[in-house]
Design a protein around this motif. Structure first.
Motif, PDB file in Angstrom:
ATOM      1  N   UNK A 278      43.682  25.318 -12.291  1.00  0.00           N
ATOM      2  CA  UNK A 278      44.811  24.587 -11.728  1.00  0.00           C
ATOM      3  C   UNK A 278      45.270  23.537 -12.725  1.00  0.00           C
ATOM      4  N   UNK A 279      46.578  23.497 -12.944  1.00  0.00           N
ATOM      5  CA  UNK A 279      47.172  22.474 -13.814  1.00  0.00           C
ATOM      6  C   UNK A 279      47.961  21.498 -12.961  1.00  0.00           C
ATOM      7  N   UNK A 280      47.671  20.213 -13.137  1.00  0.00           N
ATOM      8  CA  UNK A 280      48.449  19.156 -12.502  1.00  0.00           C
ATOM      9  C   UNK A 280      49.136  18.342 -13.590  1.00  0.00           C
ATOM     10  N   UNK A 281      49.849  17.332 -13.168  1.00  0.00           N
ATOM     11  CA  UNK A 281      50.526  16.486 -14.139  1.00  0.00           C
ATOM     12  C   UNK A 281      49.587  15.499 -14.807  1.00  0.00           C
ATOM     13  N   UNK A 282      48.275  15.604 -14.525  1.00  0.00           N
ATOM     14  CA  UNK A 282      47.303  14.714 -15.157  1.00  0.00           C
ATOM     15  C   UNK A 282      46.131  15.446 -15.798  1.00  0.00           C
ATOM     16  N   UNK A 283      45.793  16.645 -15.327  1.00  0.00           N
ATOM     17  CA  UNK A 283      44.560  17.267 -15.812  1.00  0.00           C
ATOM     18  C   UNK A 283      44.568  18.760 -15.516  1.00  0.00           C
ATOM     19  N   UNK A 284      43.553  19.416 -16.104  1.00  0.00           N
ATOM     20  CA  UNK A 284      43.219  20.803 -15.790  1.00  0.00           C
ATOM     21  C   UNK A 284      41.980  20.803 -14.907  1.00  0.00           C
ATOM     22  N   UNK A 285      41.963  21.645 -13.878  1.00  0.00           N
ATOM     23  CA  UNK A 285      40.818  21.766 -12.989  1.00  0.00           C
ATOM     24  C   UNK A 285      40.362  23.224 -12.985  1.00  0.00           C
ATOM     25  N   UNK A 286      39.064  23.403 -13.217  1.00  0.00           N
ATOM     26  CA  UNK A 286      38.489  24.745 -13.157  1.00  0.00           C
ATOM     27  C   UNK A 286      37.451  24.771 -12.047  1.00  0.00           C
ATOM     28  N   UNK A 287      37.632  25.720 -11.105  1.00  0.00           N
ATOM     29  CA  UNK A 287      36.722  25.885  -9.981  1.00  0.00           C
ATOM     30  C   UNK A 287      35.965  27.200 -10.147  1.00  0.00           C
ATOM     31  N   UNK A 288      34.679  27.172 -10.492  1.00  0.00           N
ATOM     32  CA  UNK A 288      33.925  28.423 -10.662  1.00  0.00           C
ATOM     33  C   UNK A 288      33.785  29.162  -9.335  1.00  0.00           C
ATOM     34  N   UNK A 289      33.820  30.492  -9.436  1.00  0.00           N
ATOM     35  CA  UNK A 289      33.629  31.309  -8.247  1.00  0.00           C
ATOM     36  C   UNK A 289      34.718  32.349  -8.103  1.00  0.00           C
ATOM     37  N   UNK A 290      34.509  33.236  -7.121  1.00  0.00           N
ATOM     38  CA  UNK A 290      35.483  34.269  -6.783  1.00  0.00           C
ATOM     39  C   UNK A 290      35.642  34.252  -5.263  1.00  0.00           C
ATOM     40  N   UNK A 291      36.832  33.906  -4.790  1.00  0.00           N
ATOM     41  CA  UNK A 291      37.052  33.790  -3.351  1.00  0.00           C
ATOM     42  C   UNK A 291      36.582  32.455  -2.820  1.00  0.00           C
ATOM     43  N   UNK A 292      35.296  32.184  -2.936  1.00  0.00           N
ATOM     44  CA  UNK A 292      34.725  30.888  -2.578  1.00  0.00           C
ATOM     45  C   UNK A 292      34.427  30.142  -3.869  1.00  0.00           C
TER      46      UNK A 292
END
Length: 766
Positions: A320-334
């Motif tokens: 996910x890209x926001x106007x302040x940072x990149x966010x990475x959420x590990x997983x598939x579905x959950x």
């Protein structure tokens, strides 16, 4: 005879029925859209009057009142006859677009789409001397401007009328054919009436749709650049020309309505996805700040994952890209807890393309590398796809745009509304880039970037864009709520408003804070002013010529690149032939193979050195080269430069090419080894590893220092010149060879300083 007369009569009846349906539609449209009481302005063309009429409806005032406001608010130099009509059209368009963009979902409104496109069409030829096809229908009044669903009827011309007549005649023939087939059926009366009415109705719809779609009106680049940036969501002043080139890449640099409509619909989808992305679940999962906006999300589809590589490990997840940072959420579905990669604060971030693969292998060019002072080692975000790397390139560009926008804010110390406006400009640019990518699937070059800050980095002279943008943003009030300001046309410095930030607020992507910005205030559309070029627009136009030259030069570079080591070596030898030839001649003079020429050369140059004229040698060479260039420019300007002819070496197969490459690498390795040995021996001399050699070298260095101090420079140069060019003359050849032999023996006896190779401590996780 009766049959012969019956068929034309049937044709006339069917033609009359078709015309009656058109007349019904016209009367219905006229009933829904009552005629406008505003008379057409005499100095405007028919299509321009139609645009002004619609603008007056939006503003709630008549066209005459608009003209009166124009004469009052604009200075005299913008109301001169050559540009009066165009400036008046811009005046009406900017005022109407400001109100039109306050409505929700205006991007999907067909009336808005047609209005903006008609503004661009009218801008090209706004006056009564227009050369457009609309002259054929100049008799149409303003009340016939709009048809059903907001479609503009002033596109109608004689060509389309001819097409409609042909379709009508074809319809009569088909009607007669259907009638003959059904005369032998029992239920002919019922089906005949139903089929004929149904067919005529849908044929009329076909003609009407064809009339709307087969539109010969197109828009040029200047019209698009003046009208489109008035809606910041549609285009940005700095990238509007690049956007136009992308939209017209397949239509000969003319924008058609279908392309424009498709772009707006794609832009609306992108904006709505951004509206829906910022939900309570996303805020809770990512722990977003109050002013943080989700710009784009990837990795939610199992067939298109995003892989995070750290060391030799890899995880799929959602990015996910926001106007302040990149966010990475590990997983598939959950998904697990998100990892944040900051783009806002100054942490020496590096974002660039990189190779990656399984187990740390560098195989696929489909990753973005992120590195900062807070990360122990680089993080690689891979975007797997079967063909190309467009997905990676898109994420690389949008991440760099946000990173550079924050660097811009820090560099110029922007706060409050100024900072919000910069980030909003970057976000709107990403929306436009995303919309073009989804709608047209076009790959952009470095000089055709649709992102403002990326364009400034890649464009030759792009720093001028940054400086001009900074000077404009500095005029925005940083903290207090913007009040409604009446813009004085005679002011030396036009006021600047946070129009991009206001656009995000109106799109319901951003919620304004109290006192931050006045949503109801009246702002100039897109900070554009009637008849005056925006400073950013002027800078971009100035840089367009340099961009064209850079692209043309790059095209020639791509043409002259050849493959193969031996072929490239042959090209280099041919291009360096003058230098090689001069060096070989000097070597022949120094070898004294022709004593007479060598003696004359030494005497002449020794005289020049003694007289002190040697300092003019290099300037004379530079002046000679400049004169040759000017002579070829002015006297050979009609002659084209002939291609450099290279004799191609014998062709080699793949194995021979590999062997040649191996040999070249071995030679380069041996040269590097020799250089390292020389450096290690010098290190040994400096640290007196060989005492006797150190003593001799110290004496020589002292003697050279004394000579440079007490002997004039020209005599030092003369001694060096005579030493080099007389060492192989017959009288000195034997002594020179003996001296070179002793020098080599002395150098061989010097030991090399020791070197210890230490393996790095590999702490990467497995």
């Amino acid at each position: 005879m009766d049959k012969e007369n019956a068929e034309p009569a049937a044709k006339n009846d069917s033609l009359w029925n078709l015309k009656s349906i058109f007349s019904k539609k016209t009367s219905a449209a006229a009933a829904e859209n009552p005629p406008n009481d505003n008379p057409p302005l005499p100095f405007l063309a028919a299509h321009t009057n139609s645009v002004v009429s619609r603008c007056s409806k939006i503003l709630g005032i008549s066209a005459k009142e608009l003209q009166a406001l124009f004469d009052v608010e604009l200075p005299d130099n913008l109301r001169q006859p050559p540009s009066y009509a165009r400036n008046f059209l811009e005046f009406c368009s900017y005022k109407a677009l400001h109100l039109a963009t306050t409505k929700p979902n205006y991007l999907t409104d067909k009336e808005f789409c047609h209005l903006t496109f008609d503004m661009m069409v009218a801008w090209d030829d706004p006056g009564v001397d227009s050369n457009l096809i609309d002259k054929e229908t100049a008799s149409c009044s303003n009340q016939d401007v709009e048809g059903e669903d907001g479609w503009s009827l002033f596109y109608f011309n004689s060509t389309k009328m001819a097409f409609q007549v042909v379709i009508t005649q074809m319809s009569s023939v088909l009607v007669l054919t259907i009638k003959k087939l059904m005369l032998h059926m029992f239920w002919k009366f019922f089906i005949y009436e139903f089929v004929i009415s149904y067919y005529q109705h849908h044929l009329c719809q076909l003609c009407y749709c064809k009339h709307k779609v087969d539109d010969k009106k197109t828009v040029g680049p200047e019209a698009f650049a003046r009208i489109a940036p008035a809606c910041p969501i549609i285009a940005d002043v700095t990238t509007v020309h690049n956007l136009f080139d992308v939209l017209t890449s397949s239509s000969g640099s003319r924008l058609h309505f279908l392309k424009y409509d498709k772009y707006l619909r794609s832009l609306d989808k992108v904006a709505k996805s951004a509206q829906n992305a910022l939900g309570p679940q996303a805020i809770a999962a990512l722990s977003l700040a109050d002013d943080e906006i989700i710009i784009d999300v990837d990795g939610t589809v199992p067939t298109q994952p995003v892989l995070q590589h750290i060391g030799m490990s890899a995880w799929p997840g959602r990015l996910t890209l926001t106007n302040h940072a990149l966010y990475f959420e590990p997983g598939v579905g959950l998904y697990d807890k998100a990892v944040k990669y900051d783009l806002a604060t100054d942490m020496k971030q590096v974002v660039k393309p990189e190779l990656t693969g399984p187990l740390g292998a560098r195989l696929f060019d489909k990753a973005v590398m992120y590195k900062s002072t807070t990360t122990a080692e680089p993080v690689y975000l891979e975007f797997p796809e079967f063909k190309g790397c467009s997905r990676r390139d898109y994420w690389l560009d949008i991440c760099l745009e946000i990173l550079r926008a924050h660097r811009f804010n820090r560099k110029y110390s922007l706060k409050g509304n100024q900072q919000s406006e910069v980030l909003a400009r970057a976000i709107l640019g990403i929306f436009q880039f995303h919309a073009v990518r989804e709608a047209f699937r076009i790959a952009l070059s470095n000089y055709k970037a649709l992102l403002c800050f990326n364009l400034a980095e890649s464009l030759p002279g792009g720093d001028m864009i940054i400086e001009t943008l900074a000077s404009q943003i500095a005029l925005i009030t940083p903290s207090a709520g913007q009040q409604e300001v009446s813009v004085s046309p005679n002011a030396n410095r036009q006021p600047i408003f946070p129009v991009a930030f206001l656009t995000l607020i109106r799109l319901r992507i951003v919620s304004p804070k109290e006192g931050e910005v006045n949503v109801e205030a009246t702002y100039p559309a897109g900070n554009l002013h009637v008849g005056v070029a925006n400073p950013l627009e002027a800078v971009v136009k100035q840089l367009e010529q340099n961009t064209g030259k850079a692209e043309a030069a790059q095209a020639t570079v791509d043409q002259v690149k050849v493959e193969g080591i031996d072929t490239n070596v042959a090209v280099m030898k041919e291009l360096l032939f003058p230098v090689i030839e001069i060096y070989s001649r000097i070597e022949r003079l120094a070898s004294w193979n022709d004593p007479y020429k060598s003696l004359m050369f030494v005497v002449i140059f020794s005289y020049l050195i003694v007289r002190g004229w040697s300092k003019y040698l290099v300037p004379s060479i530079l002046v000679f080269i400049a004169l040759v260039m000017l002579w070829r420019k002015y006297f050979w300007r009609r002659r084209q430069l002939e291609a450099c002819k290279i004799v191609a070496p014998p062709s080699k197969n793949a194995v021979e090419q590999l062997l040649l490459l191996q040999e070249a690498i071995s030679q380069i390795e041996s040269l590097i080894q020799s250089g390292n040995v020389a450096l290690l021996k010098i290190r040994a001399l400096l640290f007196a590893v060989a005492p006797q050699a150190t003593d001799k070298l110290s004496v020589v260095l002292f003697a050279m220092a004394l000579g440079l101090v007490f002997v004039p420079v020209r005599y030092v140069i003369l001694m060096g010149f005579l030493e080099y060019f007389t060492r192989y003359m017959p009288l000195r050849r034997e002594d020179t060879e003996r001296g070179m032999r002793r020098l080599k023996e002395w150098w061989i006896r010097i030991p090399a300083a020791p070197v210890q190779i230490v393996k790095p401590d590999d702490k990467k996780r497995k």
